[in-house]
Design a protein around this motif. Structure first.
Motif, PDB file in Angstrom:
ATOM      1  N   SER A   4      -0.160  59.462  82.539  1.00  0.00           N
ATOM      2  CA  SER A   4      -1.664  58.699  82.376  1.00  0.00           C
ATOM      3  C   SER A   4      -1.368  57.792  81.249  1.00  0.00           C
ATOM      4  CB  SER A   4      -2.813  59.319  82.117  1.00  0.00           C
ATOM      5  OG  SER A   4      -3.170  60.064  83.461  1.00  0.00           O
ATOM      6  N   GLU A   5      -0.996  56.363  81.363  1.00  0.00           N
ATOM      7  CA  GLU A   5      -0.446  55.422  80.114  1.00  0.00           C
ATOM      8  C   GLU A   5      -1.717  54.590  79.964  1.00  0.00           C
ATOM      9  OE1 GLU A   5       2.396  52.130  79.490  1.00  0.00           O
ATOM     10  OE2 GLU A   5       3.288  53.553  80.609  1.00  0.00           O
ATOM     11  N   VAL A   6      -1.975  54.580  78.445  1.00  0.00           N
ATOM     12  CA  VAL A   6      -2.982  53.566  78.071  1.00  0.00           C
ATOM     13  C   VAL A   6      -2.185  52.849  76.999  1.00  0.00           C
ATOM     14  CG1 VAL A   6      -5.093  53.200  76.976  1.00  0.00           C
ATOM     15  CG2 VAL A   6      -4.962  55.099  78.602  1.00  0.00           C
ATOM     16  N   GLU A   7      -2.315  51.535  77.156  1.00  0.00           N
ATOM     17  CA  GLU A   7      -1.532  50.672  76.004  1.00  0.00           C
ATOM     18  C   GLU A   7      -2.546  50.501  75.040  1.00  0.00           C
ATOM     19  OE1 GLU A   7       0.107  46.084  75.529  1.00  0.00           O
ATOM     20  OE2 GLU A   7      -1.007  46.819  77.523  1.00  0.00           O
ATOM     21  N   ILE A   8      -2.042  50.433  73.669  1.00  0.00           N
ATOM     22  CA  ILE A   8      -2.644  50.310  72.347  1.00  0.00           C
ATOM     23  C   ILE A   8      -2.402  48.758  71.968  1.00  0.00           C
ATOM     24  CG2 ILE A   8      -3.033  50.948  70.066  1.00  0.00           C
ATOM     25  CD1 ILE A   8      -1.982  53.714  70.889  1.00  0.00           C
ATOM     26  N   GLU A   9      -3.235  47.960  72.396  1.00  0.00           N
ATOM     27  CA  GLU A   9      -3.051  46.304  72.126  1.00  0.00           C
ATOM     28  C   GLU A   9      -2.995  46.259  70.750  1.00  0.00           C
ATOM     29  OE1 GLU A   9      -5.170  42.190  73.231  1.00  0.00           O
ATOM     30  OE2 GLU A   9      -6.155  44.090  73.592  1.00  0.00           O
ATOM     31  N   ASN A  10      -1.885  45.223  70.450  1.00  0.00           N
ATOM     32  CA  ASN A  10      -1.298  44.933  69.200  1.00  0.00           C
ATOM     33  C   ASN A  10      -2.194  43.803  68.677  1.00  0.00           C
ATOM     34  OD1 ASN A  10       0.117  44.938  66.816  1.00  0.00           O
ATOM     35  ND2 ASN A  10       1.878  43.932  67.527  1.00  0.00           N
ATOM     36  N   SER A  11      -2.813  44.203  67.659  1.00  0.00           N
ATOM     37  CA  SER A  11      -3.823  43.085  67.157  1.00  0.00           C
ATOM     38  C   SER A  11      -3.917  43.111  65.613  1.00  0.00           C
ATOM     39  CB  SER A  11      -5.245  43.441  67.474  1.00  0.00           C
ATOM     40  OG  SER A  11      -5.935  44.229  66.931  1.00  0.00           O
ATOM     41  N   PHE A  12      -2.825  43.968  65.164  1.00  0.00           N
ATOM     42  CA  PHE A  12      -2.355  43.654  63.592  1.00  0.00           C
ATOM     43  C   PHE A  12      -1.740  42.831  63.221  1.00  0.00           C
ATOM     44  CE2 PHE A  12      -0.303  46.065  59.757  1.00  0.00           C
ATOM     45  CZ  PHE A  12      -1.349  45.984  59.033  1.00  0.00           C
TER      46      PHE A  12
END
Length: 455
Positions: free
Chosen positions: A207-215
């Motif tokens: 189960s993969e969930v992307e951590i969207e890069n908004s930094f």
């Protein structure tokens, strides 16, 4: 009276360089220059900045959802990098520190062969544990464990999966690393299979969930996802999948920090760390230059051409060698087109303009039906207007632009006379051969017999 001299010294202080000057070959600073408090202060600033960012708020919510009430016993962080020199490494360390506080995890264990002694002291000051043994990523998750592998090579992740290749161990792994899906999508399977076969095999059950890069710093947390292995998905896999997994093997170029052994960095007194080899490299370079120069001279002497022909050399080129086919073509051209005109001008002085914007004036002494011309007592004028006097000059048919015919020549009658000469019948030989004599004698005998008979 003796003269007195005053020694004047420059007030500027010159920096001395010599063999005693210490030049560092490693990226780590010496203990005297390493400022632990400054690094700790910088890490604290990164934590403060990251904690209030939208990126971290989104990331911690995703991580809490993936953990799903599991009690994480520890965090294992591999490949964090140089926290004293890399700003990216500082923010990644600040990130995992904040995750530890938000999830109330007891300890974080670090390992990276690039960590210097001073950087290890910084981690210990933050109450973290620095592992001394390089297990090449082969840590067994006997209890729920969060693994943090920021931008680590896929081979390290592959080793981690191999060491936990059992549903009961995989269920304890929560992995923050580069996205499995992107690794598989970007790399063809034939290249991925030798170096990351366990990632390929386990991907359908993760189960993969992307951590969207908004930094604001894009390089710190790009291409990051959290991976978890739920028992529900693992139970759908075939039982044969988990039996006797093969030990992963890698080529030398793929090893990086997977190698069993750390990269050692030392200070040295040698300038630029290459003094002992510098003369060797210089000698090898000069030897290569000499060998190349000699080879160039040898090849140039053996294969070089004569260069562009001079006007005199061009004039002495022979005309086309005639074959039977060219003779037939010449005979056809003479009777069907105007290529016989140069033959009419033999022993005449003419002016011929060439295709390369030059011209030739002289006496035609020979020509053929293919319009190849040979001249004597020639004046040749090139494109620049420079004139050359030549004894002989040959012109090929493809070089001729046009020929200036003298006004004294009647072209129609000249062509007719030339063709008549070509068809003048040959004079038969009057010499009597034995065959002719015998035939004449038989004819005479026949005539005599006819005269002797009475009709």
């Amino acid at each position: 009276m003796s003269e007195e001299f005053t020694i004047v010294q420059s007030k500027k202080k010159h920096r001395k360089f010599g063999k005693s000057a210490q030049v560092k070959c490693n990226r780590a600073s010496s203990p005297a220059e390493f400022d632990r408090d400054k690094i700790l202060k910088r890490i604290n600033y990164c934590e403060t900045e990251l904690e209030i960012s939208e990126y971290f708020q989104t990331a911690i919510d995703i991580i809490k959802t993936a953990v799903n009430n599991h009690r994480i016993s520890e965090i294992i962080c591999l490949g964090i990098g140089s926290i004293s020199e890399s700003l990216t490494a500082k923010y990644q360390l600040a990130f995992i520190n904040l995750v530890q506080r938000n999830l109330n995890i007891q300890s974080i264990n670090f390992f990276d062969p690039l960590l210097s002694a001073g950087e290890q002291e910084v981690l210990k000051a933050l109450k973290h544990t620095v592992l001394s043994e390089n297990k090449e990523g082969k840590y067994i998750a006997e209890s729920p464990t969060l693994f943090y592998l920021p931008h680590c090579p896929k081979q390290l992740t592959n080793n981690l999966l191999f060491s936990n290749w059992d549903p009961k161990y995989l269920a304890n792994i929560f992995l923050i690393s580069n996205s499995f899906q992107r690794i598989i999508t970007k790399t063809p399977e034939r290249f991925l299979r030798p170096s990351a076969n366990f990632i390929l095999e386990v991907n359908p059950f993760v189960s993969e969930v992307e951590i969207e890069n908004s930094f604001e710093l894009n390089t710190c947390f790009n291409d990051t996802s959290i991976h978890s292995f739920t028992p529900t998905k693992l139970d759908t896999a075939s039982a044969n999948l988990w039996i006797n997994p093969s030990q992963p093997t890698y080529i030398e170029e793929d090893l990086e920090i997977v190698l069993n052994g750390s990269k050692k960095f030392k200070t040295t007194d040698e300038q630029l760390c290459k003094v002992k080899d510098e003369m060797h490299f210089l000698g090898q370079t000069y030897l290569c230059y000499l060998q190349s120069a000699r080879n160039y001279k040898r090849i140039n002497d053996e294969y070089k051409g004569a260069g562009e022909r001079t006007v005199e050399a061009t004039a002495k080129l022979p005309l086309v060698n005639k074959t039977k086919m060219s003779q037939k073509k010449e005979f056809f051209n003479i009777h069907n087109n105007l290529t016989s005109i140069p033959c009419l001008l033999i022993n005449k002085n003419v002016l011929i303009f060439l295709r390369n914007e030059s011209w030739v004036a002289g006496k035609i002494v020979d020509a053929d039906g293919l319009m190849n011309i040979f001249m004597e007592k020639v004046v040749y004028c090139d494109q620049k207007g420079l004139q050359y006097k030549l004894d002989n000059y040959g012109i090929r048919n493809r070089q001729i632009l046009y020929i200036q015919i003298p006004e004294s020549i009647d072209l129609t009658s000249a062509i007719k006379d030339y063709l008549d000469k070509l068809h003048t019948p040959m004079n038969k030989s009057t010499k009597r051969t034995f065959k002719i004599k015998r035939a004449q004698m038989k004819n005479q005998e026949t005539v005599n017999e006819l005269k002797g008979k009475q009709f």
